[in-house]
Motif scaffolding. Structure first.
Motif, mmCIF file in Angstrom:
data_model
loop_
_atom_site.group_PDB
_atom_site.id
_atom_site.type_symbol
_atom_site.label_atom_id
_atom_site.label_comp_id
_atom_site.label_asym_id
_atom_site.label_seq_id
_atom_site.Cartn_x
_atom_site.Cartn_y
_atom_site.Cartn_z
ATOM 1 N N THR A 16 0.834 -1.436 0.015
ATOM 2 C CA THR A 16 -0.006 -0.029 0.021
ATOM 3 C C THR A 16 0.776 1.193 -0.068
ATOM 4 O O THR A 16 0.491 2.261 -0.742
ATOM 5 C CB THR A 16 -0.993 -0.047 1.239
ATOM 6 O OG1 THR A 16 -1.762 -1.358 1.164
ATOM 7 C CG2 THR A 16 -1.636 1.123 1.369
ATOM 8 N N GLY A 20 0.898 4.191 -2.618
ATOM 9 C CA GLY A 20 0.408 5.444 -2.490
ATOM 10 C C GLY A 20 1.502 6.258 -2.761
ATOM 11 O O GLY A 20 1.158 7.695 -3.204
ATOM 12 N N ARG A 23 0.783 7.304 -6.211
ATOM 13 C CA ARG A 23 -0.335 8.023 -6.357
ATOM 14 C C ARG A 23 -0.214 9.743 -5.910
ATOM 15 O O ARG A 23 -0.741 10.513 -6.441
ATOM 16 C CB ARG A 23 -1.577 7.375 -5.755
ATOM 17 C CG ARG A 23 -2.308 6.374 -6.551
ATOM 18 C CD ARG A 23 -2.934 5.168 -5.919
ATOM 19 N NE ARG A 23 -3.164 4.322 -6.822
ATOM 20 C CZ ARG A 23 -2.362 3.447 -7.490
ATOM 21 N NH1 ARG A 23 -1.238 3.257 -7.306
ATOM 22 N NH2 ARG A 23 -3.027 2.491 -8.002
ATOM 23 N N THR A 120 -5.399 4.610 -2.569
ATOM 24 C CA THR A 120 -4.351 4.062 -1.777
ATOM 25 C C THR A 120 -4.923 2.973 -0.918
ATOM 26 O O THR A 120 -4.846 1.857 -0.571
ATOM 27 C CB THR A 120 -3.544 4.994 -1.263
ATOM 28 O OG1 THR A 120 -2.890 5.702 -1.978
ATOM 29 C CG2 THR A 120 -2.495 4.354 -0.212
ATOM 30 N N ALA A 148 -2.248 -1.740 -7.438
ATOM 31 C CA ALA A 148 -1.241 -0.469 -7.513
ATOM 32 C C ALA A 148 -0.628 -0.125 -8.851
ATOM 33 O O ALA A 148 -0.661 0.899 -9.205
ATOM 34 C CB ALA A 148 -0.209 -0.733 -6.360
#
Length: 510
Positions: A16, A20, A23, A120, A148
């Motif tokens: 994650t 993240g 992103r 995320t 992802a």
């Protein structure tokens, strides 16, 4: 659940974190109003300011990018009805966009912040639910990594559109039901081992995970009405799981027991809870006089009982207007596509494009945001879904059935609108399907690798080695494919020739 609890959380959290970083890096670029951000960024700010959506001035996009947030029509008591904006989607997704604007201001980073957070978080949710469904931390992390690296999920996580929020609440509702399934079966087994048998079995209590699923599915509908397809399908799926659980534990009257003891609370969780959740997101419209179609003067003319009755009547009339709008939406658009084209990525959406003659190492340069999935993942998912159909037909495995059902609810209903209404649709409508495409790949990866030696009583090492190598190779190909597309997913300034080279289906992608 076998394996380390620590790694069961740490592995998905690391994946994650990776998603993240991707992103949030350069989230404010491009410094422009991208595609339908022209509606939702403004509506989000309007909601957190006035509790309802309001009409903006002409050329509001230019004013926003220039730093002027004073773009709404000036309203007086005499012109309130002209200031109310007619909107065709429920408010929750715009409230979430508005939260980012409240934190970081009315700028591209602010209106994209919530989408990045939700995108995320969805990686973590998928990794955890995949781990629960496969009983493998490695496969859970594999699922999170694929999500992802999906281009469409990535672009929508960096754009202030509603679909990423719809996807998240659908996935969260599905995850809650998977946990509820495990918890319900644990209670049945405990009862079976410790209590006198009865033909119908016990009542399993309020089941908080099922109630949480109802909240999530109500939230999905409060983002877009298409969440209703998932809500109905997941309700039926969960109740069928109850029937199967009571039959599996050996009860003499499993179906009568399910109808008597599971269905009533199930109906509350899947009807009452979503309705209350949906209505709660409209609180701003009910609490103010400036919402579209509010009819405030009439509602407040004859006491509190009439206020409630007339407010609901106005609200229902507004919902009917929205329904009529969607039923007749057939405006042509250069990037519209039909549902059958979505799995093949035949017509992605150009969210942003700007050609420049500047320093990028070439005469002609381009900046582009293309809303398209990562082809390796999407085409791999097609093969995986075919494999899941065969697996479900042969074994009736609940995991294959659940993933196929969720995928179908994100895809098949749109065929009705395409056939009967020729409705305007886009590839990004398919983003709620993406987590279930990834789950399909993950389940097939588990089949390819095979059970662990402990589970199988000594699995053939060669099979596991070859299977793991194939799955690892697929993940590497997805990473390379995403890396190749990354410049046209993030509006990176590149030579025109490099942009053109990334349009894999040439004219269909341009």
């Amino acid at each position: 659940m076998r394996g380390s609890v620590l790694w069961g959380w740490l592995g998905p959290l690391l994946v994650t974190l990776f998603g993240g970083v991707l992103r949030f890096m350069g989230l404010g670029h491009p410094n422009a109003v991208v595609f339908d951000e022209t509606y939702y960024a403004k509506d989000g700010y309007s909601l957190i300011t006035w509790l309802v959506e309001r009409v903006t001035i002409k050329d509001a996009d230019k004013a926003l990018i220039a730093g002027n947030t004073d773009i709404w029509q000036k309203c007086t008591e005499a012109t309130l009805d002209k200031c109310a904006s007619y909107v065709v989607h429920p408010p929750l997704g715009k409230w979430m966009i508005g939260a980012g604007e409240w934190l970081f201001g009315m700028n591209p980073y602010g209106w994209r912040f919530a989408a990045a957070v939700i995108g995320t978080l969805s990686i973590l949710v998928l990794a955890r639910v995949a781990r629960r469904m496969t009983r493998s931390t490695l496969l859970g992390c594999f699922a999170g990594l694929l999500l992802a690296l999906d281009g469409l999920h990535f672009v929508l996580s960096r754009t202030a559109l509603l679909d990423i929020f719809l996807m998240f609440w659908v996935l969260a509702g599905f995850a809650c039901l998977v946990v509820d399934r495990d918890r319900a079966r644990e209670r049945l087994v405990d009862w079976y081992e410790t209590s006198p048998l009865s033909p119908q079995g016990p009542w399993l209590g309020l089941r908080p995970w099922r109630i949480a699923a109802g909240v999530c599915l109500g939230a999905a509908m409060a983002v877009k009405w298409s969440g209703l397809f998932f809500a109905v399908a997941f309700a039926v799926m969960s109740l069928l799981w109850d029937f199967g659980a009571r039959r599996a534990v050996g009860l003499r009257q499993p179906y009568a027991g399910a109808f008597a003891k599971d269905v009533p609370t199930g109906l509350a969780a899947f009807a009452l809870v979503p309705f209350v959740t949906y209505m709660a997101t409209w609180f701003g419209w009910f609490a103010t006089a400036t919402g579209y179609g509010r009819n405030w003067d009439q509602a407040t003319s004859s006491g509190p009982i009439y206020f409630v009755f007339d407010s609901m009547r106005s609200w229902v009339q507004y919902q009917w207007q929205v329904f009529s709008f969607h039923s007749g939406l057939a405006t042509s658009h250069p990037y519209m596509s039909d549902p059958w084209q979505w799995p093949l990525l035949l017509r992605p959406v150009a969210f942003f494009y700007e050609g420049k003659q500047t320093s990028c190492g070439a005469k002609d340069c381009s900046e582009a945001v293309l809303g398209v999935g990562t082809p390796v993942i999407w085409f791999g998912a097609l093969a995986a879904l075919i494999g899941l159909i065969a697996w479900y037909v042969a074994t009736r495995d609940w995991r294959a059935g659940a993933v196929l059902l969720a995928y179908a609810m994100g895809w098949l209903p749109w065929f009705y609108f395409a056939i009967t209404e020729n409705r305007t649709m886009f590839l990004f409508y398919a983003v709620p399907m993406v987590p279930f495409m990834v789950l399909a790949i993950t389940l097939c990866a588990g089949l390819l690798i095979g059970p662990s030696a402990k589970t199988a009583g000594g699995a053939v090492p060669l099979r596991r080695t070859l299977g793991a190598a194939a799955v690892g190779a697929f993940a590497l190909l997805a990473l390379i494919n995403f890396w190749w597309l990354h410049p046209v997913l993030t509006a990176e300034l590149i030579p025109y020739t490099e942009w053109k080279a990334r349009m894999l289906f040439d004219k269909r992608w341009i």
